[in-house]
Design an enzyme around this catalytic site. Sequence first.
Site, PDB file in Angstrom:
ATOM      1  N   LYS A 213       0.855  -1.183   0.000  1.00 20.27           N
ATOM      2  CA  LYS A 213       0.000   0.000   0.000  1.00 20.27           C
ATOM      3  C   LYS A 213       0.888   1.230   0.000  1.00 20.27           C
ATOM      4  O   LYS A 213       1.702   1.433   0.901  1.00 20.27           O
ATOM      5  CB  LYS A 213      -0.892  -0.004   1.243  1.00 20.27           C
ATOM      6  CG  LYS A 213      -1.744   1.247   1.376  1.00 20.27           C
ATOM      7  CD  LYS A 213      -2.724   1.143   2.514  1.00 20.27           C
ATOM      8  CE  LYS A 213      -3.499   2.434   2.693  1.00 20.27           C
ATOM      9  NZ  LYS A 213      -4.469   2.322   3.795  1.00 20.27           N
ATOM     10  N   LYS A 266      -2.138  -1.337  -3.898  1.00 25.28           N
ATOM     11  CA  LYS A 266      -3.030  -0.187  -3.820  1.00 25.28           C
ATOM     12  C   LYS A 266      -2.221   1.083  -3.871  1.00 25.28           C
ATOM     13  O   LYS A 266      -1.224   1.154  -3.170  1.00 25.28           O
ATOM     14  CB  LYS A 266      -3.787  -0.285  -2.485  1.00 25.28           C
ATOM     15  CG  LYS A 266      -4.611   0.914  -2.147  1.00 25.28           C
ATOM     16  CD  LYS A 266      -5.264   0.718  -0.808  1.00 25.28           C
ATOM     17  CE  LYS A 266      -5.993   1.999  -0.478  1.00 25.28           C
ATOM     18  NZ  LYS A 266      -6.314   2.087   0.904  1.00 25.28           N
TER      19      LYS A 266
END
Length: 340
Positions: A213, A266
């Site tokens: 992330k 992400k």
Amino acid sequence: MTTIHHPHAPAIQHDKHTHLSLRHRPRRLRRSAAIRALVRETRLSADMFIYPLFVCSGEGQRREVGSMPGVFQLSVDEAVREAAAARAEGVRGVLLFGLPDEKDSIGSAAYDPEAPVQSAVRAIKREVADLLVVTDVCLCEYTSHGHCGILVEDEITNDTTVEQLVRAALSHAAAGADIVAPSDMMDGRIGRIRDVLDDAGRTDVAIMSYAAKYCSAFYGPFRDAAGSAPSFGDRRSHQMDPANSLEAIREVALDIDEGADIVMVKPAITYLDVIARIKEEFGLPTAAYHVSGEYAMLKAAARNGWIDEPRAMMETLTSIKRAGADIIITYYAREAARVL
Ligand code: PBG
């Protein structure tokens, strides 16, 4: 014989005998919709979508998020209706985020069994039987300062934060979540959550780790939706530097080693190369989160009449799948499922 006219060029004679002696003509396979469909390499299916929902307290609440047209903060009853509507359109999973009534410095509402997320998990599991319920595990929506963990002298302490995340994950599992999805990026949280779930007899609950992330500007609209913007500073001490991809491999390897069942990259569009690498390297079910800012950009351009939204949406989602994602988390899940 056909004569092709152009205002600034001499007429060109064309007949069926005018041709280069080309052995390979890739255009042959693009001539019709049927032949294009025949040789298509990437196909989207609504089965691969997970639809994020923001759940608040109260009843009959449906408040649109300014920067995310079509996305709402929903009370539990409305979240159930939204989940049922998505299921009817072919979407098979939802990802729940919570908007607690009260926040404190340690994010204790994250593990309140009566908080919006836990209540929504129970209600959706009761009312929409075969829908997968995934829960986001993080403290940023629950802390008064908006940081993802417990602060000591303005720094997030890793290991005490992990214990709070474990409490949140356990409470989601107790409410009936199928998958818990830690999005906090603390070190060692996957292993600790796995151990505690197993000790509690919840070997059946899967973990989808937000493994790679990045610290991204594209989470901006989400923080409006979830009310989770940090009151000072940023998230660079735990989310990844956008410049790194070898580090993503190390992060994912650690989470797999600690027991992650599904790994996530992400955001999606600015990290397609990372999705491809992670899928290639590990071959685990790989999720990509098409985040709030990515959605907001398309919506904004579409609202201005600058792009054809359905085409841009499908092209975007197809690119994420083509890169290697098996699972796409997207605010477009319902709209895309309707197209499919
Ligand atoms: C943290 C979390 C965030 C998102 C998902 N989980 C925000 C953040 O890290 O600040 C972002 C999702 C999106 O932008 O759509 N709980």
